[in-house]
Design an enzyme around this catalytic site. Structure first.
Site, PDB file in Angstrom:
ATOM      1  N   ASP A  90      55.743  88.221  63.208  1.00  0.00           N
ATOM      2  CA  ASP A  90      55.616  89.076  62.025  1.00  0.00           C
ATOM      3  C   ASP A  90      56.115  90.486  62.354  1.00  0.00           C
ATOM      4  OD1 ASP A  90      54.484  87.014  60.564  1.00  0.00           O
ATOM      5  OD2 ASP A  90      52.443  87.550  61.172  1.00  0.00           O
TER       6      ASP A  90
ATOM      7  N   HIS B 231      61.867  85.950  62.854  1.00  0.00           N
ATOM      8  CA  HIS B 231      60.820  86.281  61.886  1.00  0.00           C
ATOM      9  C   HIS B 231      60.035  85.044  61.442  1.00  0.00           C
ATOM     10  CE1 HIS B 231      58.639  88.946  59.469  1.00  0.00           C
ATOM     11  NE2 HIS B 231      59.592  89.485  58.728  1.00  0.00           N
TER      12      HIS B 231
END
Length: 422
Positions: free
Chosen positions: A397, A393
Site C-alpha cells: 500500500d 501496488h
C-alpha cells in the site's frame, strides 16, 4: 585421438546458452583447464575450460549460435600447436559489416597469425572498438589475462587515442588535425550503420523488465535525505575502518543496513506474490545492481540483516571485482528479496527504477548534491540525495511504501539508529 569439448552444466533451470566468443582458434596450443570459449546465459557469461592439454581442433558452432547443455562445441587434438590461428577459424566466425577502421586492421592481423592474446575482443568491447575506430593492440587491458574491457576502451577514447588511431590509419595526421573543424560534408559522409545481435543477457533483461511492467501494478514514491551525518561518520572513521577490515567504508553499507531495519518494520516490502498467496521472508537477501562488461547484473547479499558493515562492504567489493572480470556465477544472482540500485554513481539525480520480479520493491539511490534546505527555521546548505522506491501496488500500500522510505531517511540522517535497532 580428438577429445570432445561439451557445454557444461550452466545452473539450475538453465538448459541453453549462446556462444559469445571463441578464446582459442583451431591450431592454438591449449593447456588443461584453460578457457577456450565464452558462453552467455540469461544471467552471466561463463567460460568453457579445455578438458585436456593439446591443440585446439575444429569449432563445431559459430559465435552467436544457441547451444544446449551437453552439446559438443569443439574438439581438442593431441600434440602441440603453433600457438596461432589457422584458416579454420574463418569458416565459423560470422562475417562483419565493412568498417575501415583500425579495429578491422587489427582483426586482419589476427588472421595472418599474429598473437591473438592482444586482440581477442568480447562482443561488447568489439562494438566499442569499431564504433570509435581505435587500434585494440595499443590499449592496455585490465581484464582477466590482460583482456580489454569496455572501461579500457572508453578511457583510451577519452584521452584522445581514437583520434590518433583514425588519423594514423588514414596517413593524414598533421598539426592542424589536433582541433579539426567539422564540415557538413565530413559529417554527412560518416553515416554508417551496424546491426549487432542482442546478447542473451540483454534479451533476458529486456524480457523481464517488460514482464514486470505488464504484470505488476508499478508505482514510485520519493523522499530526500540529508547525507550530512553519514558523510561525517565516514570521514571520521574511514581510516580506522579500512585499517581494521581491509575495505573502504562506503555509502552502500549504511543503506543496506538501513534497508534491513525498514524491511523489518514494513515486511510487505520484503515479500512477494506467488499465485494467490503472499510469501513473507524472515531474512533479507539484497540484490545490488553492479556494472559488468555485458550489462547490469544483480548479485545477492544473503542474510544482510545478520551482516556487519564490513561484511556488506567486502561482499559488494567482491561482487564489483568479479562482475568486471566476468567471474560471477549463477548462484551469485539466484534469489533476492529486495533490490538496491545506485544510479548516483553515474550522475543520476532522480529516477523511477523497475522492480526485479518476483521481488516487490526496489530502492533507487541517486547523486549527492548541495542544496538549500530549511533547518530549524533557517536556510542552510546540506548534501542531499533523492530516494525513490518503486513497488508493486498489488501487495504494498502507499502508506507502507511511504513509511518504508521514512524509516530509511531516519536511519541515514541519524546512523545511531542502526546500532540500537530503532
Amino acid at each position: 585421438m580428438a577429445t570432445e569439448v561439451k557445454v557444461p552444466v550452466l545452473g539450475e533451470s538453465i538448459t541453453e546458452a549462446t556462444l559469445g566468443e571463441w578464446l582459442k582458434q583451431p591450431g592454438d596450443t591449449v593447456a588443461a583447464d584453460e578457457p577456450i570459449a565464452s558462453l552467455e546465459t540469461d544471467k552471466v557469461a561463463l567460460e568453457v575450460p579445455a578438458p585436456q592439454a593439446g591443440v585446439m581442433g575444429e569449432h563445431m558452432v559459430a559465435v552467436g549460435d544457441t547451444v544446449e547443455v551437453g552439446a559438443v562445441i569443439a574438439t581438442i587434438e593431441a600434440g602441440s600447436g603453433s600457438g596461432t590461428s589457422t584458416s579454420k577459424a574463418k569458416a565459423v566466425e560470422p562475417t562483419d559489416p565493412p568498417a575501415k577502421t583500425a579495429a578491422t586492421t587489427a582483426e586482419a592481423k589476427a588472421e595472418q597469425g599474429e598473437p591473438a592474446s592482444s586482440i581477442t575482443l568480447s562482443p561488447a568491447v568489439r562494438r566499442l572498438v569499431l564504433e570509435h575506430g581505435v587500434d585494440p593492440s595499443k590499449i592496455n587491458g585490465s581484464g582477466k589475462d590482460g583482456r580489454l574491457t569496455k572501461d579500457d576502451v572508453e578511457q583510451y577514447v577519452k584521452v584522445g587515442g581514437a583520434k590518433a588511431d583514425v588519423l594514423a590509419a588514414k596517413g593524414t595526421a598533421t598539426a592542424a588535425d589536433t582541433h579539426p573543424i567539422p564540415s557538413a560534408t565530413s559529417v554527412g559522409s560518416n553515416r554508417g550503420e551496424e546491426r549487432v545481435r542482442m546478447t542473451r543477457l540483454r534479451q533476458t533483461v529486456a524480457r523481464r523488465l517488460k514482464e514486470a511492467q505488464d504484470t505488476a501494478a508499478l508505482l514510485t514514491t520519493f523522499n530526500d535525505v540529508d547525507m550530512t551525518a553519514v558523510i561525517e561518520t565516514r570521514s571520521k572513521y574511514k581510516d580506522l575502518f579500512a585499517k581494521k577490515h581491509g575495505v573502504k567504508l562506503g555509502f552502500m553499507g549504511f543503506f543496506a543496513k538501513a534497508a534491513c531495519l525498514a524491511l523489518k518494520d514494513v515486511p510487505s516490502v520484503n515479500a512477494q506474490i506467488d499465485g494467490e498467496e503472499i510469501v513473507y521472508h524472515d531474512y533479507v537477501d539484497i540484490s545490488v545492481a553492479v556494472s559488468a562488461p555485458n550489462g547490469l547484473v544483480v548479485p545477492v547479499i544473503r542474510n544482510a540483516e545478520a551482516m556487519s558493515f564490513a561484511d556488506v562492504e567486502n561482499t559488494i567489493g567482491d561482487f564489483g571485482k568479479r562482475a568486471k572480470d566476468g567471474t560471477l556465477t549463477m548462484a551469485d544472482m539466484a534469489g533476492g528479496t529486495f533490490t538496491i540500485s545506485n544510479g548516483g554513481v553515474f550522475g543520476s539525480l532522480m529516477s523511477t527504477p523497475i522492480i526485479n520480479p518476483p521481488q516487490s520493491a526496489v530502492l533507487g539511490l541517486h547523486r549527492i548534491e548541495d542544496r538549500a534546505v530549511v533547518v530549524n527555521g533557517e536556510v542552510v546548505v546540506r548534501p542531499m540525495m533523492y530516494l525513490a522506491l518503486s513497488y508493486d501496488h498489488r501487495l504494498i500500500d502507499g502508506r507502507e511504501a511511504v513509511t518504508f522510505l521514512v524509516r530509511i531517511k531516519e536511519a541515514i540522517e541519524d546512523p545511531t539508529r542502526l546500532l540500537i535497532d530503532l
